[in-house]
Design a protein around this motif. Structure first.
Motif, PDB file in Angstrom:
ATOM      1  N   VAL A  94       0.827  -1.215   0.000  1.00  0.00           N
ATOM      2  CA  VAL A  94       0.000   0.000   0.000  1.00  0.00           C
ATOM      3  C   VAL A  94       0.860   1.263   0.000  1.00  0.00           C
ATOM      4  CG1 VAL A  94      -1.912  -1.174   1.128  1.00  0.00           C
ATOM      5  CG2 VAL A  94      -0.229   0.036   2.532  1.00  0.00           C
ATOM      6  N   GLU A  95       2.180   1.079   0.159  1.00  0.00           N
ATOM      7  CA  GLU A  95       3.127   2.206   0.163  1.00  0.00           C
ATOM      8  C   GLU A  95       2.779   3.211   1.256  1.00  0.00           C
ATOM      9  OE1 GLU A  95       3.148   3.757  -3.805  1.00  0.00           O
ATOM     10  OE2 GLU A  95       4.209   2.027  -4.625  1.00  0.00           O
ATOM     11  N   LEU A  96       2.472   2.664   2.445  1.00  0.00           N
ATOM     12  CA  LEU A  96       2.167   3.488   3.617  1.00  0.00           C
ATOM     13  C   LEU A  96       2.795   2.838   4.841  1.00  0.00           C
ATOM     14  CD1 LEU A  96      -1.658   4.195   3.099  1.00  0.00           C
ATOM     15  CD2 LEU A  96       0.198   5.889   2.899  1.00  0.00           C
ATOM     16  N   LYS A  97       3.264   3.674   5.766  1.00  0.00           N
ATOM     17  CA  LYS A  97       3.710   3.171   7.054  1.00  0.00           C
ATOM     18  C   LYS A  97       2.499   3.098   7.958  1.00  0.00           C
ATOM     19  CE  LYS A  97       7.094   3.811  10.740  1.00  0.00           C
ATOM     20  NZ  LYS A  97       8.133   4.705  11.327  1.00  0.00           N
ATOM     21  N   LEU A  98       2.213   1.904   8.486  1.00  0.00           N
ATOM     22  CA  LEU A  98       0.983   1.692   9.243  1.00  0.00           C
ATOM     23  C   LEU A  98       1.210   1.682  10.755  1.00  0.00           C
ATOM     24  CD1 LEU A  98      -0.554  -1.137   7.009  1.00  0.00           C
ATOM     25  CD2 LEU A  98      -0.972   1.327   6.891  1.00  0.00           C
ATOM     26  N   PHE A  99       2.427   1.339  11.198  1.00  0.00           N
ATOM     27  CA  PHE A  99       2.722   1.278  12.629  1.00  0.00           C
ATOM     28  C   PHE A  99       4.025   2.005  12.933  1.00  0.00           C
ATOM     29  CE2 PHE A  99       0.247  -2.635  11.909  1.00  0.00           C
ATOM     30  CZ  PHE A  99      -0.741  -2.491  12.873  1.00  0.00           C
ATOM     31  N   ASP A 100       4.057   2.647  14.093  1.00  0.00           N
ATOM     32  CA  ASP A 100       5.297   3.117  14.692  1.00  0.00           C
ATOM     33  C   ASP A 100       5.684   2.098  15.752  1.00  0.00           C
ATOM     34  OD1 ASP A 100       5.699   5.525  13.286  1.00  0.00           O
ATOM     35  OD2 ASP A 100       4.172   6.519  14.513  1.00  0.00           O
ATOM     36  N   ARG A 101       6.879   1.494  15.585  1.00  0.00           N
ATOM     37  CA  ARG A 101       7.300   0.419  16.464  1.00  0.00           C
ATOM     38  C   ARG A 101       8.447   0.886  17.353  1.00  0.00           C
ATOM     39  NH1 ARG A 101       6.650  -0.906  11.220  1.00  0.00           N
ATOM     40  NH2 ARG A 101       5.454  -2.742  10.583  1.00  0.00           N
ATOM     41  N   THR A 102       8.364   0.520  18.605  1.00  0.00           N
ATOM     42  CA  THR A 102       9.483   0.705  19.535  1.00  0.00           C
ATOM     43  C   THR A 102       9.680  -0.623  20.253  1.00  0.00           C
ATOM     44  OG1 THR A 102       8.141   1.371  21.444  1.00  0.00           O
ATOM     45  CG2 THR A 102       8.773   3.104  19.883  1.00  0.00           C
ATOM     46  N   THR A 103      10.686  -0.705  21.092  1.00  0.00           N
ATOM     47  CA  THR A 103      10.927  -1.946  21.827  1.00  0.00           C
ATOM     48  C   THR A 103       9.827  -2.209  22.844  1.00  0.00           C
ATOM     49  OG1 THR A 103      12.299  -0.725  23.389  1.00  0.00           O
ATOM     50  CG2 THR A 103      13.419  -1.829  21.541  1.00  0.00           C
ATOM     51  N   ARG A 104       9.069  -1.163  23.208  1.00  0.00           N
ATOM     52  CA  ARG A 104       8.060  -1.331  24.246  1.00  0.00           C
ATOM     53  C   ARG A 104       6.616  -1.349  23.734  1.00  0.00           C
ATOM     54  NH1 ARG A 104      10.039   2.556  29.238  1.00  0.00           N
ATOM     55  NH2 ARG A 104      12.036   1.501  29.652  1.00  0.00           N
ATOM     56  N   GLN A 105       6.361  -0.736  22.597  1.00  0.00           N
ATOM     57  CA  GLN A 105       4.961  -0.620  22.172  1.00  0.00           C
ATOM     58  C   GLN A 105       4.850  -0.533  20.651  1.00  0.00           C
ATOM     59  OE1 GLN A 105       3.572   2.947  24.080  1.00  0.00           O
ATOM     60  NE2 GLN A 105       4.711   4.307  22.726  1.00  0.00           N
ATOM     61  N   VAL A 106       3.629  -0.771  20.205  1.00  0.00           N
ATOM     62  CA  VAL A 106       3.291  -0.657  18.784  1.00  0.00           C
ATOM     63  C   VAL A 106       2.120   0.309  18.689  1.00  0.00           C
ATOM     64  CG1 VAL A 106       2.417  -1.864  16.751  1.00  0.00           C
ATOM     65  CG2 VAL A 106       4.044  -3.006  18.279  1.00  0.00           C
ATOM     66  N   GLU A 107       2.264   1.366  17.924  1.00  0.00           N
ATOM     67  CA  GLU A 107       1.210   2.366  17.768  1.00  0.00           C
ATOM     68  C   GLU A 107       0.881   2.549  16.299  1.00  0.00           C
ATOM     69  OE1 GLU A 107      -0.567   3.799  20.034  1.00  0.00           O
ATOM     70  OE2 GLU A 107       0.545   3.032  21.769  1.00  0.00           O
ATOM     71  N   LEU A 108      -0.388   2.771  16.028  1.00  0.00           N
ATOM     72  CA  LEU A 108      -0.816   3.053  14.659  1.00  0.00           C
ATOM     73  C   LEU A 108      -0.374   4.443  14.238  1.00  0.00           C
ATOM     74  CD1 LEU A 108      -4.445   1.637  14.870  1.00  0.00           C
ATOM     75  CD2 LEU A 108      -2.743   0.882  13.193  1.00  0.00           C
ATOM     76  N   THR A 109       0.057   4.569  13.006  1.00  0.00           N
ATOM     77  CA  THR A 109       0.258   5.896  12.427  1.00  0.00           C
ATOM     78  C   THR A 109      -1.107   6.479  12.067  1.00  0.00           C
ATOM     79  OG1 THR A 109       0.420   5.039  10.184  1.00  0.00           O
ATOM     80  CG2 THR A 109       2.477   5.163  11.465  1.00  0.00           C
ATOM     81  N   ASN A 110      -1.141   7.732  11.673  1.00  0.00           N
ATOM     82  CA  ASN A 110      -2.412   8.323  11.248  1.00  0.00           C
ATOM     83  C   ASN A 110      -3.006   7.541  10.068  1.00  0.00           C
ATOM     84  OD1 ASN A 110      -2.318  10.305  13.182  1.00  0.00           O
ATOM     85  ND2 ASN A 110      -1.327  11.817  11.829  1.00  0.00           N
TER      86      ASN A 110
END
Length: 334
Positions: A45-61
């Motif tokens: 889809v050529e979109l970033k869907l998640f922001d990932r860190t070692t502690r959590q996963v968050e949806l991008t806009n």
């Protein structure tokens, strides 16, 4: 864009759980397989869907917007598949059946009762139509199957038929009528009587035309009506002699009248029809079997390509022809 349903399901699960690990447990996959699935979706889809860190996963806009829409679409797909699965288990769902109105007041209710007693969760919805419309509805896939009354079984490139029962034509008249004293009545005895019968929408006209012509009755005054009760009422009032199919499968003309078989015998055959070369859905096949079982139990398959004559009274282009080997469809003139 090459996106799979599995990728979308994994994406929604990760978005809901906010965890690749918990989503992996839901699908019985490894965390790396879930991560790879999400990465492939993002690439597609050529979109970033998640922001990932070692502690959590968050949806991008973009991910949050996609999740709201995709989750709803997946729910609708699941519901649709569940409904289709129910229709194909043979015991539930809705089956569409077409019939002419006269059959719907005679044999059809017994067939419906037979079906309901065996499959109480299966709904058979009856569509009353003129005979030619029944055939068209079956051909065009608007109903699962239908029933028609013909002087011979139905054969066409699009239709398969199965014989249910054959019904003789009787004269219906008051018990005080002079002709009622006989056990049977010859057709030519009706030459001085106005005739009252069922119209072409019921299939009766095709059975009547050859025998009327053979017995010089073609030009007799004749009322053609849509229901047995209407014919019976006119006979009761002395407006003529009724000519009706009479047996246990057809509506009774009523206790105030008597019926006598007409000779030589002329018959009308009731058949079930469905699309040729297209399997009935399992629930429709189950209903078909119960409709057959509701008759005498002697239904037989109609041989393919057994006929070669069009019925002149049939407005539809389906072929109605004589079966060559013993099928009782045409009265023999004396």
């Amino acid at each position: 864009m090459n996106v799979s349903l599995q990728q979308l399901k994994v994406f929604v699960a990760v978005a809901r759980e906010r965890s690749f690990t918990r989503a992996a447990r839901e699908f019985d996959l490894t965390q790396s397989a879930i991560s790879r699935c999400v990465r492939e979706l993002e690439d597609a889809v050529e979109l970033k869907l998640f922001d990932r860190t070692t502690r959590q996963v968050e949806l991008t806009n973009a991910g949050a917007s996609l999740e709201r829409r995709i989750a709803r679409l997946l729910d609708e797909i699941e519901l649709t598949l569940l409904e289709e699965r129910a229709a194909y288990d043979g015991h539930t769902g809705v089956v569409l059946f077409a019939s002419n109105p006269v059959l719907s007041t005679g044999w059809v209710p017994r067939a419906l009762a037979q079906c309901a007693s065996v499959y109480p969760e299966l709904v058979v919805s009856v569509k009353d139509q003129p005979q030619c419309s029944v055939l068209a509805s079956v051909e065009q896939g608007e109903v699962d199957f239908g029933a028609v009354c013909v002087t011979a079984p139905v054969d066409s490139p699009l239709l398969h038929a199965q014989v249910l029962f054959t019904t003789p034509l009787h004269a219906v008249l008051p018990s005080v009528h002079p002709l009622a004293q006989d056990d049977s009545i010859e057709w030519h005895a009706l030459r001085d009587c106005p005739l009252i019968t069922l119209n072409a929408d019921t299939g009766v006209r095709a059975a009547l035309e050859p025998v009327l012509a053979a017995n010089e009755l073609k030009r007799r005054p004749m009322q053609e009506l849509g229901h047995v009760a209407a014919v019976a009422r006119m006979v009761e009032l002395g407006l003529g002699v009724g000519v009706l199919p009479v047996d246990a499968h057809w509506p009774s003309p009523g206790a105030s009248l008597v019926s006598r078989p007409l000779v030589p015998e002329a018959t009308l055959t009731t058949v079930l029809v469905h699309r040729r070369n297209r399997s009935l859905r399992p629930n429709a096949a189950a209903a078909w079997a119960q409709f057959v079982a509701s008759t005498t139990g002697h239904a037989e398959e109609v041989p393919a390509a057994a006929f070669d004559r069009c019925a002149a009274s049939q407005p539809h282009n389906v072929l109605l022809k004589e079966l060559h080997d013993g099928y009782p469809v045409r009265p023999q003139a004396t």
